[in-house]
Design a protein around this motif. Structure first.
Motif, mmCIF file in Angstrom:
data_model
loop_
_atom_site.group_PDB
_atom_site.id
_atom_site.type_symbol
_atom_site.label_atom_id
_atom_site.label_comp_id
_atom_site.label_asym_id
_atom_site.label_seq_id
_atom_site.Cartn_x
_atom_site.Cartn_y
_atom_site.Cartn_z
ATOM 1 N N LYS A 160 0.930 -1.112 -0.182
ATOM 2 C CA LYS A 160 0.120 -0.058 -0.084
ATOM 3 C C LYS A 160 0.935 1.163 0.201
ATOM 4 O O LYS A 160 0.302 2.501 0.052
ATOM 5 C CB LYS A 160 -0.961 -0.057 1.082
ATOM 6 C CG LYS A 160 -2.215 0.917 1.113
ATOM 7 C CD LYS A 160 -3.150 0.652 2.483
ATOM 8 C CE LYS A 160 -4.278 1.516 2.189
ATOM 9 N NZ LYS A 160 -5.225 1.419 1.126
ATOM 10 N N GLY A 161 2.312 1.037 0.143
ATOM 11 C CA GLY A 161 3.019 2.165 0.176
ATOM 12 C C GLY A 161 3.192 2.994 1.519
ATOM 13 O O GLY A 161 3.816 3.977 1.790
ATOM 14 N N TRP A 162 2.782 1.697 2.536
ATOM 15 C CA TRP A 162 3.029 2.489 3.875
ATOM 16 C C TRP A 162 4.327 2.107 4.564
ATOM 17 O O TRP A 162 4.940 1.134 4.081
ATOM 18 C CB TRP A 162 1.670 2.083 4.647
ATOM 19 C CG TRP A 162 0.460 2.848 4.223
ATOM 20 C CD1 TRP A 162 0.213 3.629 3.145
ATOM 21 C CD2 TRP A 162 -0.783 2.520 4.666
ATOM 22 N NE1 TRP A 162 -1.048 4.199 3.102
ATOM 23 C CE2 TRP A 162 -1.796 3.399 4.079
ATOM 24 C CE3 TRP A 162 -1.198 1.975 5.721
ATOM 25 C CZ2 TRP A 162 -3.305 3.522 4.507
ATOM 26 C CZ3 TRP A 162 -2.880 2.126 6.321
ATOM 27 C CH2 TRP A 162 -3.456 2.920 5.616
ATOM 28 N N THR A 163 4.426 2.611 5.601
ATOM 29 C CA THR A 163 5.671 2.076 6.548
ATOM 30 C C THR A 163 4.880 1.746 7.968
ATOM 31 O O THR A 163 4.001 2.448 8.199
ATOM 32 C CB THR A 163 6.783 3.063 6.698
ATOM 33 O OG1 THR A 163 6.103 4.351 7.341
ATOM 34 C CG2 THR A 163 7.251 3.291 5.394
ATOM 35 N N PRO A 164 5.661 0.903 8.559
ATOM 36 C CA PRO A 164 5.056 0.585 10.055
ATOM 37 C C PRO A 164 5.504 1.844 11.064
ATOM 38 O O PRO A 164 6.349 2.492 10.745
ATOM 39 C CB PRO A 164 5.821 -0.515 10.537
ATOM 40 C CG PRO A 164 7.277 -0.737 9.589
ATOM 41 C CD PRO A 164 6.666 0.151 8.454
ATOM 42 N N SER A 165 4.621 1.663 11.903
ATOM 43 C CA SER A 165 4.949 2.873 13.055
ATOM 44 C C SER A 165 6.148 2.585 13.807
ATOM 45 O O SER A 165 6.799 1.181 13.706
ATOM 46 C CB SER A 165 3.871 2.871 13.964
ATOM 47 O OG SER A 165 2.522 3.382 13.645
ATOM 48 N N PRO A 166 6.793 3.526 14.233
ATOM 49 C CA PRO A 166 8.153 3.313 14.895
ATOM 50 C C PRO A 166 7.964 2.551 16.176
ATOM 51 O O PRO A 166 6.918 2.356 16.639
ATOM 52 C CB PRO A 166 8.543 4.828 15.431
ATOM 53 C CG PRO A 166 7.438 5.580 15.148
ATOM 54 C CD PRO A 166 6.575 4.854 14.275
#
Length: 770
Positions: A160-166
């Motif tokens: 989806k073009g997303w990154t996980p939260s830190p």
């Protein structure tokens, strides 16, 4: 020749004299097809082909078994066609046609009944398929993936073009891991030990240490008790106490402490009495079947018997299979590919179980190894003649009523004393075994039939023990043992076998839910067509396969989940992600979840310094408001409070009484104990704030916490406020918070610290773990 049958005089017809096309079809077209033919199928029943008739309607029973019963008036509830019985000659023709084999003319070209759509879907349904061989996907950020869980989660985010939260802050991870695994907050010494060097490796090590603590077993046993509808009373009007039911709770705690393999854990609960290595533990484990409500004075005993079996079957199927098979008791399941035949085949598995009782009084039973049980049985047989003699000697005096003991002559008393001495000698030689609360199987199970519309008096076809047909290509063998039917043990072995696609998925999903607040399947006790699809199906299958390969170990599963970066993400909201995925189905952050009432109460006790860590044994009765007892017919006896020390034990040891839930537990969403609870509700209602702010328990613990602060930080207000924050929230106060608290203390020097403690117990930060 005419004979009386049911309510209709039916002429006898010679065998072979009835032709379907000539004699039967006109009757069906005239009287049956308008409601059960090509154009209409009321109650799912169609009679214009043999295949359709044999399939039956909603009852799941072939119409060829029922049609004569209904048209002849034999069934008191259902008469067909409605309003007026067929002429006797028509009934006789249909009866003879059925007796001759119910052949439809032109059967070879007759249109077959269309298969029910839910069975077509069921054969393709994801949960009923064997587990897929899932391979962790390649991802663009492989460094983020600490283990394969992360790869599965990250792949969906990257798509989806997303990154996980830190990663969450160390203090947040510390509280998270303590509450997840033990249900208790970290002490200041534990905070110092971790926060001095909060590395990923240090957290990995802490996970292992926490799982070896008794508090871990108590925390995770409570989760399982929700699933098995655990309570220690029967419900209904009298709500009698279940004798020694608390031993099942202790069995579960022991099982989690020793990391009993889940396949063994389920087998002991389903069929602990049928194992070769029967023991006190395995017998107590079968108390699983007996934990539900029980009406000790049912209006209809026959129906009540099947109500009890329904409780067992519904709980078992939801707990281990994630199926709502209980909905097929009166007819085929409306929404799932589960038939009434499936349901009553499950009844056949458990039909041999009986409830030990004496009238309305429940009885417990001895527990031990087979050799120990056999010795006690032999001892009791040898003591029986002495008991009988005592009974005969006392009988004439008992008949005189109150004070009869005073009228027994001395010589008779001597005889009775001698007989009792002999009984005691047997008891000393072979001491009484401990007792447990469980059902037992004393004889071969009765035959099982489909009950038409679920009524015990309306017997349909006989059924044999079997598992739901949609789940297997071939039924597992059901093998009898020398002492029992062996049906439950056969069923338990199938539950944990590779041929069953559900059990490992269901328990892995539950564990995931208890860590994350939501399962990968968000309907944890419904994996059927009406349940939700998994958000990460490949991850679920990979976890289930890994779980089985690693010996069904729950501790290894915990370690795998908690060492992932997925579990260690921050809970911080990201507006763009939140808008696109408000339910966090892609797992882009760690979800918020409120602590359960037990963890809230236990944490209050721990922080105040009053928590009693004593484990096991009979349940305790903490004080409850007098108003909660006002509705009882016997308020002085229904709830006798334990000592203050015992009442401060962990909440898993609080007596769960079905008709009187501790008000704090009720307000803060304790699960319904009348049935299996898949997931705790989280409501927000005014009574929760009133309970946590004005309730006697919280106010008392606030006083204890204030006293602790004075004792442990006598030097200054600032030290006491700092200590309060560290005990309650595992952090120091901000400068703004410190200023506000000091200002408040200046206004109320005498009780200010107590009020600060009460406020801190009501902070969202206390009950919602970051």
């Amino acid at each position: 020749m005419r004979m009386l049958l049911g309510l209709v005089l039916v002429p006898a017809v010679a065998a072979g004299a009835v032709d379907f096309h000539t004699h039967v079809r006109p009757i069906l077209e005239r009287s049956c097809y308008p409601c059960h033919g090509p154009k209409a199928q009321m109650h799912g029943l169609r009679l214009d082909s043999r295949a359709a008739a044999e399939k039956g309607g909603e009852s799941g029973v072939s119409a060829l078994h029922l049609i004569y019963r209904y048209i002849s008036g034999q069934d008191k509830d259902i008469k067909m066609p409605p309003g007026k019985l067929l002429p006797a000659d028509d009934i006789a023709a249909i009866k003879q046609w059925l007796d001759d084999g119910a052949h439809y003319s032109g059967e070879a070209v007759a249109s077959a009944a269309p298969e029910d759509e839910k069975f077509v879907r069921g054969r393709k349904h994801w949960a009923f398929q064997p587990r897929a061989v899932a391979i962790p996907p390649h991802v663009k950020r492989p460094a983020w993936a600490r283990n394969p869980i992360d790869a599965f989660v990250l792949a969906k985010l990257e798509a989806k073009g997303w990154t996980p939260s830190p990663q969450a802050e160390p203090r947040d991870l510390l509280r998270r891991v303590y509450f997840d695994l033990t249900g208790l907050p970290p002490t200041i010494a534990e905070q110092n030990a971790f926060l001095s060097a909060p590395t990923p490796a240090a957290l990995d090590k802490l996970i292992g240490e926490l799982m070896e603590r008794p508090a871990y077993a108590e925390r995770w046993a409570r989760h399982w008790l929700d699933v098995v509808r655990y309570a220690e009373s029967n419900g209904y009007e009298r709500d009698g106490v279940k004798p020694n039911a608390w031993k099942y709770r202790d069995y579960v705690i022991h099982a989690f402490a020793e990391d009993k393999p889940f396949n063994r854990f389920l087998t002991e609960q389903i069929a602990g009495d049928e194992l070769d290595d029967v023991s006190a533990d395995t017998l107590i484990a079968t108390g699983f079947h007996r934990l539900g409500p029980w009406d000790d004075e049912p209006a209809d005993p026959a129906t009540d018997r099947f109500d009890q079996l329904d409780d067992v079957i519904s709980t078992t199927s939801q707990a281990f299979l994630g199926l709502t098979i209980g909905c097929a008791r009166c007819h085929n399941h409306k929404f799932e590919p589960l038939t009434a035949a499936d349901y009553y085949s499950m009844v056949a598995i458990f039909r041999g179980l009986e409830r030990p009782r004496s009238g309305r009084t429940e009885l417990d039973l001895p527990v031990g190894t087979r050799a120990e049980l056999d010795r006690e049985t032999a001892r009791d047989a040898e003591m029986a003649p002495f008991r009988k003699q005592i009974g005969k000697l006392e009988a004439p005096y008992r008949a005189k009523g109150k004070g009869w003991q005073e009228q027994v002559p001395a010589e008779v008393k001597e005889q009775i004393a001698e007989l009792r001495a002999k009984i005691e000698a047997y008891r000393r030689a072979t001491p009484d075994l401990p007792r447990g609360y469980f059902l037992h199987e004393r004889k071969a199970p009765e035959l099982s039939h489909i009950l038409l519309r679920g009524k015990p008096g309306a017997l349909g076809p006989e059924v044999q023990p079997a598992v739901p047909a949609i789940l297997v290509k071939q039924q597992p063998p059901f093998t009898a043992s020398s002492r029992t039917s062996g049906r439950r043990l056969s069923f338990a072995r199938w539950l944990a076998s590779p041929e069953n696609p559900l059990t490992a998925r269901v328990i892995v999903n539950r564990v995931w839910m208890w860590h994350f607040g939501e399962g990968l399947v968000r309907t944890p006790s419904d994996f059927g067509l009406m349940g939700q699809k998994p958000t990460h199906p490949e991850l679920l299958d990979w976890l289930a396969t890994r779980f089985v390969e690693e010996g069904w170990s729950l501790k290894k599963l915990h370690r795998l989940i908690l060492t992932s970066n997925t579990w260690r993400m921050s809970k911080a909201l990201r507006p763009d992600y939140q808008a696109a995925d408000p339910e966090n189905r892609l797992l882009w952050r760690m979800p918020y979840k409120r602590l359960e009432v037990e963890a809230i109460r236990d944490s209050v006790l721990a922080v105040s310094g009053k928590l009693n860590a004593k484990m096991h044994g009979p349940s305790v009765f903490p004080p409850i408001p007098p108003q909660a007892l006002e509705g009882s017919s016997d308020p002085d006896k229904i709830w006798k409070p334990s000592s203050a020390e015992d009442a401060a034990r962990r909440s898993i040891y609080v007596f769960p009484k079905r008709s009187l839930i501790v008000p704090m537990f009720d307000a803060l969403d304790l699960c319904d104990t009348a049935r299996s609870a898949a997931q705790r509700m989280t409501t927000t209602v005014p009574t929760q704030a009133l309970t946590l702010f004005n309730g006697d328990f919280v106010n008392e613990q606030a006083r204890y916490l204030a006293g602790r602060l004075h004792r442990e930080a006598p030097d200054s207000e600032e030290a006491r406020i700092t200590l309060a924050y560290r005990l309650v929230l595992a952090r120091k106060p901000t400068s703004e918070e410190m200023g506000a608290m000091r200002s408040f203390l200046a206004k109320d020097p005498s009780r200010g610290l107590e009020q600060i403690a009460r406020v801190m117990f009501n902070l969202n930060e206390f009950v919602y773990v970051d």
